[in-house]
Design an enzyme around this catalytic site. Structure first.
Site, PDB file in Angstrom:
ATOM      1  N   ARG A  82     -21.299 -20.150   6.276  1.00 39.46           N
ATOM      2  CA  ARG A  82     -21.371 -18.696   6.150  1.00 39.46           C
ATOM      3  C   ARG A  82     -21.618 -18.024   7.502  1.00 39.46           C
ATOM      4  NH1 ARG A  82     -25.350 -18.582   0.962  1.00 39.46           N
ATOM      5  NH2 ARG A  82     -25.925 -20.584   1.901  1.00 39.46           N
TER       6      ARG A  82
ATOM      7  N   ASP B  79     -16.199 -10.531  -5.010  1.00 40.70           N
ATOM      8  CA  ASP B  79     -16.341  -9.656  -3.849  1.00 40.70           C
ATOM      9  C   ASP B  79     -14.980  -9.496  -3.171  1.00 40.70           C
ATOM     10  OD1 ASP B  79     -15.959 -12.005  -2.266  1.00 40.70           O
ATOM     11  OD2 ASP B  79     -18.103 -12.385  -2.303  1.00 40.70           O
TER      12      ASP B  79
ATOM     13  N   LYS C 225     -18.998  -4.988  -3.867  1.00 36.71           N
ATOM     14  CA  LYS C 225     -20.458  -5.006  -3.831  1.00 36.71           C
ATOM     15  C   LYS C 225     -20.973  -4.552  -2.470  1.00 36.71           C
ATOM     16  CE  LYS C 225     -20.813  -9.874  -2.444  1.00 36.71           C
ATOM     17  NZ  LYS C 225     -21.186 -11.238  -2.826  1.00 36.71           N
TER      18      LYS C 225
ATOM     19  N   ARG D  65     -24.523  -4.965  -0.127  1.00 30.90           N
ATOM     20  CA  ARG D  65     -25.759  -5.747  -0.015  1.00 30.90           C
ATOM     21  C   ARG D  65     -26.834  -4.961   0.728  1.00 30.90           C
ATOM     22  NH1 ARG D  65     -25.568 -10.980  -1.603  1.00 30.90           N
ATOM     23  NH2 ARG D  65     -23.572 -12.100  -1.585  1.00 30.90           N
TER      24      ARG D  65
END
Length: 313
Positions: free
Chosen positions: A99, A172, A195, A197
């Protein structure tokens, strides 16, 4: 005399022993003998208890956090290199730290690139992995990378369910390409969740782009960590009139309160691979094994055969 390809040897890191045993069985051999000694302070040392000189060595191990999993892979690669293995393939069913594949704010590392470099320095001459968090991570390596897709094992399962009014969904915007690929294979519609965050692993707002009323929805993602996104998306879709919501996620990281969220959500089923061993059982989690996929690709790599047929999408 014709050149004879020496027999390949398969070894496992401790965290992936169950999957490695399945892969070895599907390959038609047994796991090689590795002994790991541990000191009282937690330091450990893997040791190959058989010769690997001149052999093609496959070392199987997912590198999900904590760091011991990655460290064990690095030590085994180094041991194989120093034992004069001819080819050393790191088989990473789950490539951890992926990530962190870019600088999304100042003064942060690009961990995926750093780990790619470390794996090669340790001795890996080839990488086999599955469903990277971002396809471009392959470019972080200077050695050949075989990037496999779990769709090879997920699509037959989904087709066996014979769901009517099937719709594929991405939880997403970043996963929209993956969702479109599945929808093409399944000849279905696509919806996308948008979305926002507040911070990592915390969703402040989610909206749905597309219609799910009366549909059997399948959410598609590369991994499930805290399960916050998946369960929120499933609940939102059921509120918008979906008939049922399932999810397929390649890597079941499942940290924090993920298991409780899944049990208490409106998800009918979460389908995952065994790239990472489950921490506990759940009646809502279905595991489909990726062992045959890896075994077949490893066999083809060892015998210098094409693996292009394994790239379903």
């Amino acid at each position: 005399m014709p050149n004879v390809i020496p027999e390949a040897k398969i070894f496992s890191c401790t965290q992936s022993k169950a999957l490695a045993e399945k892969i070895a069985a599907a390959y038609g051999t047994k796991l090689g003998n590795v002994i790991t000694s541990t000191y009282s302070d937690g330091e450990f040392q893997p040791s190959f208890e058989e010769s690997v000189r001149g052999s093609r060595v496959f070392i199987i191990g997912s590198t999900h956090p904590g760091s011991d999993h990655l460290m064990e892979m690095l030590l085994m690669l180094d041991a194989a290199k120093r034992a004069s293995a001819r080819h050393i393939t790191a088989v990473l069913p789950y490539f951890g730290w992926a990530r962190q594949d870019r600088k999304d704010k100042p003064r942060v590392p690009i961990a995926a690139k750093m780990i790619a470099s470390i794996l090669e320095t340790a001795g890996a001459t080839r990488i086999i992995t599955m469903d990277l968090h971002a396809d471009q991570i392959q470019g972080f390596f200077e050695k050949p990378v075989d990037h496999l897709y779990a769709s090879t094992v997920f699509l037959p399962y989904l087709k066996s369910l014979k769901l009517d009014n099937l719709t594929v969904a991405s939880p997403d915007m970043g996963g929209s390409k993956r969702a479109y690929a599945y929808s093409k294979a399944l000849e279905s519609d696509v919806v996308i969740c948008y979305k926002q965050r507040a911070k990592a692993n915390v969703i402040s707002h989610m909206e749905l782009i597309g219609n799910v009323e009366g549909k059997n929805v399948v959410l598609v993602d590369d991994m499930v960590d805290t399960a916050g996104t998946l369960t929120k998306a499933a609940d939102l879709m059921m509120e918008r009139g979906a008939k049922s919501v399932r999810a397929i996620c390649t890597h079941p990281v499942l940290s924090g309160g993920a298991y409780d969220k899944i049990e208490n959500s409106k998800l009918m089923e979460l389908i995952v691979t065994d790239s990472i061993p489950l921490k506990q059982e759940s009646k809502k989690i279905k595991v489909v094994s990726c062992a045959n996929l890896f075994a077949d690709v490893m066999n083809r790599v060892h015998n210098n055969k094409s693996i292009s047929s394994k790239f379903v999408m």
